[in-house]
Motif scaffolding. Structure first.
Motif, PDB file in Angstrom:
ATOM      1  N   MET A  29      29.527   3.829  21.248  1.00  0.00           N
ATOM      2  CA  MET A  29      28.501   4.864  21.208  1.00  0.00           C
ATOM      3  C   MET A  29      27.637   4.751  19.957  1.00  0.00           C
ATOM      4  O   MET A  29      26.425   4.972  20.014  1.00  0.00           O
ATOM      5  N   VAL A  30      28.234   4.391  18.826  1.00  0.00           N
ATOM      6  CA  VAL A  30      27.446   4.167  17.613  1.00  0.00           C
ATOM      7  C   VAL A  30      26.476   3.013  17.846  1.00  0.00           C
ATOM      8  O   VAL A  30      25.290   3.100  17.508  1.00  0.00           O
ATOM      9  N   TYR A  31      26.990   1.929  18.433  1.00  0.00           N
ATOM     10  CA  TYR A  31      26.127   0.783  18.724  1.00  0.00           C
ATOM     11  C   TYR A  31      24.982   1.187  19.652  1.00  0.00           C
ATOM     12  O   TYR A  31      23.820   0.820  19.425  1.00  0.00           O
ATOM     13  N   GLU A  32      25.297   1.950  20.686  1.00  0.00           N
ATOM     14  CA  GLU A  32      24.278   2.371  21.647  1.00  0.00           C
ATOM     15  C   GLU A  32      23.212   3.247  20.992  1.00  0.00           C
ATOM     16  O   GLU A  32      22.012   3.059  21.235  1.00  0.00           O
ATOM     17  N   VAL A  33      23.631   4.185  20.157  1.00  0.00           N
ATOM     18  CA  VAL A  33      22.667   5.067  19.492  1.00  0.00           C
ATOM     19  C   VAL A  33      21.769   4.264  18.552  1.00  0.00           C
ATOM     20  O   VAL A  33      20.543   4.454  18.534  1.00  0.00           O
ATOM     21  N   VAL A  34      22.351   3.353  17.777  1.00  0.00           N
ATOM     22  CA  VAL A  34      21.547   2.528  16.863  1.00  0.00           C
ATOM     23  C   VAL A  34      20.602   1.638  17.668  1.00  0.00           C
ATOM     24  O   VAL A  34      19.416   1.513  17.330  1.00  0.00           O
ATOM     25  N   ALA A  35      21.097   1.021  18.711  1.00  0.00           N
ATOM     26  CA  ALA A  35      20.243   0.137  19.522  1.00  0.00           C
ATOM     27  C   ALA A  35      19.111   0.922  20.186  1.00  0.00           C
ATOM     28  O   ALA A  35      17.965   0.472  20.205  1.00  0.00           O
ATOM     29  N   ARG A  36      19.429   2.102  20.694  1.00  0.00           N
ATOM     30  CA  ARG A  36      18.427   2.898  21.416  1.00  0.00           C
ATOM     31  C   ARG A  36      17.391   3.500  20.471  1.00  0.00           C
ATOM     32  O   ARG A  36      16.191   3.367  20.686  1.00  0.00           O
ATOM     33  N   TYR A  37      17.871   4.185  19.441  1.00  0.00           N
ATOM     34  CA  TYR A  37      16.940   4.933  18.593  1.00  0.00           C
ATOM     35  C   TYR A  37      16.472   4.147  17.372  1.00  0.00           C
ATOM     36  O   TYR A  37      15.404   4.417  16.842  1.00  0.00           O
ATOM     37  N   GLY A  38      17.268   3.181  16.937  1.00  0.00           N
ATOM     38  CA  GLY A  38      16.862   2.385  15.785  1.00  0.00           C
ATOM     39  C   GLY A  38      15.977   1.213  16.150  1.00  0.00           C
ATOM     40  O   GLY A  38      15.048   0.863  15.413  1.00  0.00           O
ATOM     41  N   PHE A  39      16.260   0.599  17.294  1.00  0.00           N
ATOM     42  CA  PHE A  39      15.537  -0.621  17.679  1.00  0.00           C
ATOM     43  C   PHE A  39      14.826  -0.508  19.033  1.00  0.00           C
ATOM     44  O   PHE A  39      14.262  -1.479  19.519  1.00  0.00           O
ATOM     45  N   ASN A  40      14.903   0.661  19.648  1.00  0.00           N
ATOM     46  CA  ASN A  40      14.302   0.884  20.963  1.00  0.00           C
ATOM     47  C   ASN A  40      14.776  -0.162  21.982  1.00  0.00           C
ATOM     48  O   ASN A  40      14.004  -0.653  22.795  1.00  0.00           O
ATOM     49  N   ARG A  41      16.055  -0.517  21.917  1.00  0.00           N
ATOM     50  CA  ARG A  41      16.676  -1.498  22.813  1.00  0.00           C
ATOM     51  C   ARG A  41      17.980  -0.941  23.387  1.00  0.00           C
ATOM     52  O   ARG A  41      19.073  -1.364  23.022  1.00  0.00           O
ATOM     53  N   PRO A  42      17.897   0.025  24.289  1.00  0.00           N
ATOM     54  CA  PRO A  42      19.141   0.573  24.849  1.00  0.00           C
ATOM     55  C   PRO A  42      19.871  -0.473  25.686  1.00  0.00           C
ATOM     56  O   PRO A  42      19.259  -1.392  26.225  1.00  0.00           O
TER      57      PRO A  42
END
Length: 162
Positions: free
Chosen positions: A26-39
């Motif tokens: 979930m941490v990875y998903e949140v960072v990927a989604r909101y940090g890099f716009n790559r869900p």
């Protein structure tokens, strides 16, 4: 302690780590989604798989470890009533787990063993973007978990008799 109880304990300890895996996913998903716009398309189903594994083997683990919940206000200080309560619990648990295992087997059979006319394997799928066969595998896992729980319950009942 029997092999089946040691196996349930080992699976339960492994399942505890599944929750750490869920947190990391979930941490990875949140960072990927909101940090890099790559869900991701896989993080949700992976976390569902890990949580399902942990919850399915959790009952057998608690039974093998002896940490399942008891409400003892009726049986405290009454050894005969406590003994009767334990046997009623074993009976009810055996009936329930047998029914659960049977139902899970029927569901898993329909979900896992599906084949197209050309002979290709077509297990039940999630319908998500990933469209994995997770539902079919979880139904099979539920069957195995119910059988494991039932075996631990019966092993402990036999230990009381013998």
């Amino acid at each position: 302690m029997s092999f089946i109880e040691r196996f349930a304990l080992a699976l339960g300890r492994l399942a505890a780590w599944a929750f750490a895996g869920i947190v990391l996913l979930m941490v990875y998903e949140v960072v990927a989604r909101y940090g890099f716009n790559r869900p991701t398309i896989w993080a949700h189903e992976a976390s569902v798989a890990l949580a399902s594994f942990a919850f399915i083997v959790g009952g057998a683990y608690c039974m093998a470890e002896g940490t399942h919940m008891r409400i003892g206000f009726l049986t405290d200080g009454r050894p005969r009533l406590a003994r009767l309560s334990r046997w009623l619990t074993v009976g009810a648990g055996a009936v329930y787990l047998t029914g659960l295992a049977y139902g899970a087997f029927r569901q898993a059979d329909r979900a896992l063993f599906r084949f197209a006319l050309d002979g290709s394997w077509t297990p039940e799928r999630s319908g998500s973007t990933l469209n994995s066969a997770l539902p079919a595998f979880l139904k099979g896992l539920l069957f195995l978990g119910a059988v494991l729980f039932l075996l631990v319950l019966l092993r402990q009942a036999l230990r009381r008799v013998g």
